[in-house]
Design an enzyme around this catalytic site. Structure first.
Site, mmCIF file in Angstrom:
data_model
loop_
_atom_site.group_PDB
_atom_site.id
_atom_site.type_symbol
_atom_site.label_atom_id
_atom_site.label_comp_id
_atom_site.label_asym_id
_atom_site.label_seq_id
_atom_site.Cartn_x
_atom_site.Cartn_y
_atom_site.Cartn_z
ATOM 1 N N ASN A 1 42.238 26.008 38.733
ATOM 2 C CA ASN A 1 41.255 26.077 37.662
ATOM 3 C C ASN A 1 41.508 27.387 36.916
ATOM 4 O O ASN A 1 41.164 28.455 37.402
ATOM 5 C CB ASN A 1 39.833 26.068 38.271
ATOM 6 C CG ASN A 1 38.759 26.289 37.229
ATOM 7 O OD1 ASN A 1 39.025 26.235 36.025
ATOM 8 N ND2 ASN A 1 37.533 26.541 37.675
ATOM 9 N N TRP A 2 42.148 27.247 35.744
ATOM 10 C CA TRP A 2 42.527 28.457 35.002
ATOM 11 C C TRP A 2 41.339 29.060 34.246
ATOM 12 O O TRP A 2 41.461 30.119 33.655
ATOM 13 C CB TRP A 2 43.661 28.145 34.031
ATOM 14 C CG TRP A 2 45.007 28.028 34.699
ATOM 15 C CD1 TRP A 2 45.289 28.228 36.022
ATOM 16 C CD2 TRP A 2 46.257 27.719 34.072
ATOM 17 N NE1 TRP A 2 46.634 28.070 36.253
ATOM 18 C CE2 TRP A 2 47.254 27.752 35.076
ATOM 19 C CE3 TRP A 2 46.634 27.414 32.762
ATOM 20 C CZ2 TRP A 2 48.602 27.490 34.804
ATOM 21 C CZ3 TRP A 2 47.981 27.148 32.490
ATOM 22 C CH2 TRP A 2 48.946 27.192 33.505
ATOM 23 N N LYS A 3 40.227 28.344 34.196
ATOM 24 C CA LYS A 3 39.044 28.823 33.455
ATOM 25 C C LYS A 3 39.463 29.197 32.022
ATOM 26 O O LYS A 3 40.348 28.558 31.469
ATOM 27 C CB LYS A 3 38.393 29.987 34.203
ATOM 28 C CG LYS A 3 38.104 29.618 35.664
ATOM 29 C CD LYS A 3 37.297 30.634 36.399
ATOM 30 C CE LYS A 3 37.098 30.138 37.834
ATOM 31 N NZ LYS A 3 36.245 31.018 38.622
ATOM 32 N N HIS B 1 30.977 22.763 37.572
ATOM 33 C CA HIS B 1 31.376 24.067 38.123
ATOM 34 C C HIS B 1 30.198 25.046 37.994
ATOM 35 O O HIS B 1 29.439 24.983 37.028
ATOM 36 C CB HIS B 1 32.600 24.597 37.364
ATOM 37 C CG HIS B 1 33.198 25.807 38.016
ATOM 38 N ND1 HIS B 1 32.672 27.062 37.839
ATOM 39 C CD2 HIS B 1 34.244 25.938 38.861
ATOM 40 C CE1 HIS B 1 33.387 27.918 38.553
ATOM 41 N NE2 HIS B 1 34.344 27.264 39.188
ATOM 42 N N GLU C 1 32.152 25.042 46.663
ATOM 43 C CA GLU C 1 32.420 26.380 46.154
ATOM 44 C C GLU C 1 31.155 27.228 46.248
ATOM 45 O O GLU C 1 30.316 27.204 45.324
ATOM 46 C CB GLU C 1 32.857 26.311 44.692
ATOM 47 C CG GLU C 1 34.130 25.537 44.467
ATOM 48 C CD GLU C 1 34.879 26.021 43.228
ATOM 49 O OE1 GLU C 1 36.027 26.412 43.370
ATOM 50 O OE2 GLU C 1 34.283 26.036 42.141
ATOM 51 N N GLY D 1 35.534 34.387 42.976
ATOM 52 C CA GLY D 1 36.026 35.611 42.341
ATOM 53 C C GLY D 1 35.599 36.906 43.022
ATOM 54 O O GLY D 1 35.784 37.988 42.464
ATOM 55 N N SER E 1 37.713 32.327 46.141
ATOM 56 C CA SER E 1 38.588 33.409 46.638
ATOM 57 C C SER E 1 39.706 32.929 47.557
ATOM 58 O O SER E 1 40.108 33.647 48.468
ATOM 59 C CB SER E 1 37.751 34.498 47.327
ATOM 60 O OG SER E 1 36.897 35.124 46.391
HETATM 61 P P1 PGA Z 1 38.329 31.913 42.516
HETATM 62 O O1 PGA Z 1 37.641 30.763 41.645
HETATM 63 O O2 PGA Z 1 39.471 31.290 43.270
HETATM 64 O O3 PGA Z 1 38.797 32.928 41.497
HETATM 65 O O4 PGA Z 1 37.299 32.458 43.430
HETATM 66 C C1 PGA Z 1 37.491 29.467 42.166
HETATM 67 C C2 PGA Z 1 36.733 28.607 41.198
HETATM 68 O O5 PGA Z 1 35.812 29.098 40.526
HETATM 69 O O6 PGA Z 1 37.018 27.414 41.071
#
Ligand code: PGA
Length: 247
Positions: A5-7, A92, A160, A166, A204
């Site tokens: 997920n590159w956001k 999400h 999640e 993050g 993470s």
């Molecule tokens: P992260 O994000 O791996 O940077 O914690 C995961 C996500 O939000 O899908």
């Protein structure tokens, strides 16, 4: 199943560099679902590079709107299909928090996508919920968006925890395993045809901790944010998954 997920990150130059390192470091093997959800504007670029290099990577969207027409800024399911997307991330926690999406919106998005593309429904508790031991109650409530639905195609749930996204923090892999089993049981009990979802862990995940999650029975893969922005570290996570789950 490993999904990036590159956001809201990336550029044309980043994508080209990403594939150079991914291709160098990945040991793709048949059968593993490897997905990337780039920002919508880059979906076609990612799909084209993957195709040109005969990679297994499938593209998907980070969201989908409930409708089309006079809805400035939105992306409809028809547009997502028109761009050959295989999956859509739905619900999400950043969509819930920053764009005020509620469970009702999320249910509509699931209904819109479920027969057309693969929905990846995200659920997860906040730190405050977790500390109050409310994790399962919150997850059950979030899973109610699929209550009484019939899934003819596959369904994926991404667990999640909001506090793990993050932050560098993660739950204990054993706790994740227990929650994944719980999610599978709830989904089976509330869907019309006892859907049996794949459950991904997200929050993470990186190449240093991925093995600890992939070693757990009910962890069917990962949804990866930060560590997926680098082609080499994403390749390493895919390689670890291949090594453990494809034996
Ligand atoms: P992260 O994000 O791996 O940077 O914690 C995961 C996500 O939000 O899908």
């Amino acid at each position: 199943m490993i999904v990036a997920n590159w956001k809201c990150n990336g550029s044309k130059a980043m994508i080209d560099a990403w594939f150079n390192t991914y291709i160098k470091d990945s040991e793709e093997s048949n059968g593993v679902f490897i997905g990337i959800a780039p920002p919508t504007i880059y979906i076609e670029r990612v799909a084209n590079i993957a195709k040109k290099n005969s990679l297994q990577i499938k593209t998907g969207s980070q969201d989908v709107d409930i409708s089309s027409g006079a809805r400035t800024g939105a992306i409809s399911i028809e547009m997502i299909l028109d761009n050959n997307c295989y999956f859509s991330i739905i619900g999400h926690s950043e969509r819930r928090e920053l764009f005020n999406e509620n469970n009702n919106d999320i249910r509509q998005k699931i209904i819109k996508t479920m027969d057309k593309t693969l929905p990846i429904l995200c659920v997860g508790e906040t730190l405050a919920d977790n500390k109050k031991n409310l994790t399962k109650d919150i997850l059950r409530e979030q899973l109610e968006v699929i209550d009484n639905l019939e899934f003819k195609n596959e369904l994926v749930i991404a667990y999640e925890p909001v506090w793990a996204i993050g932050s560098g923090l993660t739950p204990d892999p054993k706790d994740i395993n227990e929650i994944h089993k719980f999610i599978k049981d709830v989904v089976q009990s509330i869907t019309n045809n006892s859907a049996n979802p794949s459950v991904l862990y997200g929050g993470s995940v990186n190449s240093a901790n991925a093995t600890s999650f992939f070693s757990e029975e009910y962890v069917d893969g990962a949804l990866v944010g930060g560590a997926a922005l680098d082609g080499s570290s994403f390749a390493e996570i895919v390689n670890l998954y291949n090594g453990i789950k494809q034996q």
